[in-house]
Design an enzyme around this catalytic site. Structure first.
Site, PDB file in Angstrom:
ATOM      1  N   HIS A 110       0.707   8.458   3.929  1.00  0.00           N
ATOM      2  CA  HIS A 110       0.890   8.435   2.434  1.00  0.00           C
ATOM      3  C   HIS A 110       0.007   8.415   1.661  1.00  0.00           C
ATOM      4  O   HIS A 110      -0.477   8.892   0.868  1.00  0.00           O
ATOM      5  CB  HIS A 110       2.081   7.443   2.421  1.00  0.00           C
ATOM      6  CG  HIS A 110       3.396   7.802   2.990  1.00  0.00           C
ATOM      7  ND1 HIS A 110       4.223   6.894   3.303  1.00  0.00           N
ATOM      8  CD2 HIS A 110       3.854   9.043   3.363  1.00  0.00           C
ATOM      9  CE1 HIS A 110       5.436   7.547   3.849  1.00  0.00           C
ATOM     10  NE2 HIS A 110       5.160   8.752   3.930  1.00  0.00           N
ATOM     11  N   GLU A 162       3.013   6.208  -2.893  1.00  0.00           N
ATOM     12  CA  GLU A 162       4.104   6.987  -3.368  1.00  0.00           C
ATOM     13  C   GLU A 162       4.099   6.972  -4.854  1.00  0.00           C
ATOM     14  O   GLU A 162       4.576   7.877  -5.565  1.00  0.00           O
ATOM     15  CB  GLU A 162       5.400   6.472  -2.573  1.00  0.00           C
ATOM     16  CG  GLU A 162       5.165   7.060  -1.218  1.00  0.00           C
ATOM     17  CD  GLU A 162       5.049   8.379  -1.008  1.00  0.00           C
ATOM     18  OE1 GLU A 162       5.925   9.068  -1.506  1.00  0.00           O
ATOM     19  OE2 GLU A 162       4.458   8.771   0.195  1.00  0.00           O
ATOM     20  N   ILE A 178       0.919  -1.046   0.095  1.00  0.00           N
ATOM     21  CA  ILE A 178      -0.049   0.088   0.008  1.00  0.00           C
ATOM     22  C   ILE A 178       0.925   1.227   0.005  1.00  0.00           C
ATOM     23  O   ILE A 178       0.591   2.269  -0.564  1.00  0.00           O
ATOM     24  CB  ILE A 178      -1.121  -0.087   1.168  1.00  0.00           C
ATOM     25  CG1 ILE A 178      -1.927  -1.207   1.054  1.00  0.00           C
ATOM     26  CG2 ILE A 178      -1.557   1.106   1.455  1.00  0.00           C
ATOM     27  CD1 ILE A 178      -2.632  -1.786   2.180  1.00  0.00           C
ATOM     28  N   ASP A 179       1.944   1.462   0.876  1.00  0.00           N
ATOM     29  CA  ASP A 179       2.944   2.473   0.676  1.00  0.00           C
ATOM     30  C   ASP A 179       3.535   2.811  -0.420  1.00  0.00           C
ATOM     31  O   ASP A 179       3.417   3.899  -1.002  1.00  0.00           O
ATOM     32  CB  ASP A 179       4.023   2.076   2.105  1.00  0.00           C
ATOM     33  CG  ASP A 179       4.470   3.422   2.545  1.00  0.00           C
ATOM     34  OD1 ASP A 179       3.659   4.361   2.333  1.00  0.00           O
ATOM     35  OD2 ASP A 179       5.510   3.153   3.456  1.00  0.00           O
ATOM     36  N   ASP A 180       4.088   1.776  -1.178  1.00  0.00           N
ATOM     37  CA  ASP A 180       4.755   1.916  -2.503  1.00  0.00           C
ATOM     38  C   ASP A 180       3.560   2.304  -3.554  1.00  0.00           C
ATOM     39  O   ASP A 180       3.741   3.261  -4.255  1.00  0.00           O
ATOM     40  CB  ASP A 180       5.362   0.635  -3.118  1.00  0.00           C
ATOM     41  CG  ASP A 180       6.655   0.546  -2.612  1.00  0.00           C
ATOM     42  OD1 ASP A 180       7.587   1.021  -3.024  1.00  0.00           O
ATOM     43  OD2 ASP A 180       6.714  -0.034  -1.722  1.00  0.00           O
TER      44      ASP A 180
END
Length: 672
Positions: A478, A407, A402-404
């Site tokens: 993020h 971003e 989810i973070d990648d």
């Protein structure tokens, strides 16, 4: 009279104040801006020069010597030792030893027992003698700390493979776990993806209990070689620890009476699960530990080393190695090209590189090619959700995160791409997938939704690091920032995320950092998200965060936070200044409208003064985490991308700012 810093950076002109005034030198903001511009220009040139011709960036990912030690133990177990590799690894391990004979797990951190034991054994395998001075110091310290018996379970598993520890003295992990449906506690999907990928092969190892002939004894690492595992009292039966300790004893009894046919079926199910999740490059999950244990498990089940699955797996491990100029060999636990590339793209764009610059277009092309459009393990909990997202590594289609994804979407939105419909469609799929991965509490974890079972962390087997993936403030921040940039700030799901973030703010005004160290990372992730989502800079949560960041700024103008902040309150917000952590603090302060404030001016000055001649920054300190405290990471590109992002936003403003607190150039950069 004026005091100036190194003219090579053109840093701030600090004027002495008249006698009797507070001893607070004034700062010439024009000088700071000029220094920031020059530093950003040098940094842009440096970062552009590091891009691969295919469009990606990747910095080294340094962890600790257990990666290197376990690589040698694996080769010893499989009988594939290569003298050149062994000596290169040993050279690296020796080089990381501290003066007292120990090894730690992060720069300037305390000695670590398990790391010291594994490094010691690896050097014994490489030919170092137990009566060598550096080995005597290591063994003596290990005994003082309680010997092998006091080390973590994973260390003792490696030793059990060679008979240096008894399998009966290890927690049991039965392969019958494979039969547990998802609604039963302790099914494999109750574990975080990194733990799941490790535990499944280890169920096979635990059932098989292999022992290879040991080339030497390790009596010198026991407090009493005649009683290497002294008995310990059980926790009270009414406690969770007591319950799980007694469950483990019952599982040891089951190991002796387990029906052979049932166990064989369970191990075959584990083998199928492992093989189905092998990536195209031969690895598992894009990380080294699951690859190592998967190779061992399949080997124990009869897969010879020439089998295509095994050949590919072993070959993948070689791609985790970094050969250094001195001939030493460091093993990376993971590789971070997608993460590094999206962060580099954001940094360059925010520093004023045109949105249609060839380097940014190449980066966007590469990231678009890395989109994952097939279901993975996440779909066990979200079976109706359409795929779309990005992983951290070169090859990890089963575990996008989810973070990648958040971003990457933020990075792609900064690029003017010749095929804009393709870019827009990829971002839309990523947004839809991230929204679908929201947990019930309104926040987001890294890989799974609602991965919050309280039971896995209580298993005696799980004594090392996080084994579940609950939502975190940094990831949620993020995602909220990405949703706001995509025009979804008013979406009810975004608002739920914002409410969760506000509820998670600490009394100090900071936010906990799960994937970066620590409260500086969490706060640097959340404040820009809240501002992007429409909170005014005067909001109480924002003001409290600003006050906290200002209170923990170092005397030199930078920010730093030691990894010990995960365990000791006195370290929270405190540590030697680093480029990445200074940048995180600046990103929060700039978003909060503090561009003209003294804290920002001093922080920008520190970045300009500490920049090296080639436009880079040096950062020996570890500012990333795999597991808070237990597994620390030094992302070598963090020291480049985050300072450039902060300098770029100081000079040009946030390209997606709503005009509040934005610096000069914000309007022209808006919307990429």
């Amino acid at each position: 009279m004026t005091a100036t810093t190194d003219g090579s950076t053109g840093a701030a002109n600090l004027r002495a104040v008249p006698f009797g005034d507070p001893i607070e030198p004034t700062i010439d903001t024009d000088d700071v801006l000029a220094a920031a511009r020059r530093a950003a220009e040098r940094s842009v040139e440096h970062l552009l020069g590091r891009q691969d011709e295919q469009g990606w960036w990747k910095g080294d990912l340094a962890t600790n010597v257990t990666m290197d030690a376990e690589d040698l133990l694996l080769r010893q177990f499989l009988g594939i030792q290569d003298p050149a590799t062994v000596q290169a690894a040993a050279r690296f391990i020796r080089g990381e030893q501290l003066g007292d004979g120990t090894w730690n797990t992060f720069h300037e951190g305390p000695a670590d027992l398990s790391a010291t034991i594994e490094a010691y054994v690896a050097l014994r395998l490489a030919g170092d003698r137990p009566d060598d001075p550096h080995m005597i110091r290591a063994a003596g310290w290990v005994r003082e700390q309680g010997g092998i018996a006091a080390s973590r379970v994973f260390t003792r598993i490696w030793l059990a493979l060679f008979g240096w520890w008894k399998w009966d003295d290890l927690p049991e992990l039965p392969p019958e776990l494979m039969f547990f449906p998802t609604w039963v506690p302790l099914n494999i999907y109750d574990f975080g993806c990194w733990a799941r990928q490790t535990i499944v092969p280890l169920t096979v190892v635990s059932a098989k209990r292999p022992v290879r002939p040991a080339p030497f004894t390790l009596d010198e690492l026991h407090t009493d070689p005649q009683q290497p595992n002294p008995p310990r009292p059980l926790a009270p039966v009414a406690s969770w620890d007591g319950i799980f300790q007694r469950l483990d004893k019952a599982l040891h009894v089951y190991h002796k009476v387990a029906p052979r046919r049932l166990r064989r079926i369970a191990m075959n199910a584990a083998a199928r699960w492992i093989i189905e999740r092998q990536e195209n490059d031969g690895c598992w999950g894009g990380i080294q530990p699951p690859a190592v244990y998967s190779i061992i498990a399949l080997h124990l089940l009869g897969y010879d080393l020439d089998h295509p699955v095994m050949r590919a797996g072993l070959a993948s491990l070689d791609r985790f190695t970094v050969w250094r100029e001195d001939g030493s060999r460091m093993v990376e636990a993971c590789q971070s090209p997608v993460w590094d590339t999206c962060l580099a793209t954001i940094a360059l764009a925010d520093a004023g590189v045109p949105s249609d610059h060839p380097a940014l277009v190449r980066a966007a092309d590469w990231m678009l090619g890395e989109e994952i459009v097939r279901p993975g393990d996440w779909s066990v909990r979200r079976p109706q959700l359409a795929p779309g997202g990005w992983a951290f590594e070169f090859h990890n289609d089963n575990y996008p995160d989810i973070d990648d994804t958040a971003e990457v979407a933020l990075a792609l939105r900064r690029v003017r791409h010749p095929d804009q419909p393709r870019l827009d469609a990829a971002i839309e799929r990523g947004v839809r997938w991230n929204l679908g991965m929201q947990s019930r509490n309104g926040a987001w974890g890294a890989f799974d939704a609602d991965n919050t079972s309280p039971f896995p962390n209580r298993l005696p087997f799980c004594d090392f690091g996080e084994v579940i993936d609950p939502p975190s403030a940094d990831v949620t921040g993020h995602v909220v920032e990405m949703l706001a940039v995509e025009g979804r700030a008013d979406d009810p799901r975004t608002r739920r995320g914002i409410r969760w973030l506000l509820d998670e703010q600490e009394a100090s005004g900071a936010w906990f950092g799960r994937w970066g160290v620590n409260y500086i990372y969490g706060t640097g992730s959340v404040v820009p998200a809240l501002i992007a989502a429409g909170l005014p800079t005067g909001h109480d949560a924002v003001r409290r965060a600003v006050a906290w960041l200002e209170s923990v700024q170092n005397d030199d103008g930078g920010w730093g936070e030691d990894l010990r902040s995960y365990r000791e309150e006195k370290w929270i917000g405190h540590g030697s200044s680093t480029a990445s952590q200074t940048a995180w603090a600046l990103l929060a302060l700039l978003a909060a409208g503090e561009r003209e404030g003294r804290a920002v001016q001093r922080g920008v000055t520190w970045l300009a003064e500490t920049q090296q001649a080639d436009g880079s920054w040096d950062e020996p300190y570890f500012t990333g985490t795999g597991f808070p405290w237990d597994f620390s990471i030094n992302y070598h590109l963090y020291r480049q991308v985050f300072p450039l992002t902060a300098l770029g936003r100081y000079v040009h403003g946030d390209p997606f700012a709503k005009g509040v607190g934005a610096g000069p150039g914000a309007a022209s950069g808006k919307g990429a």
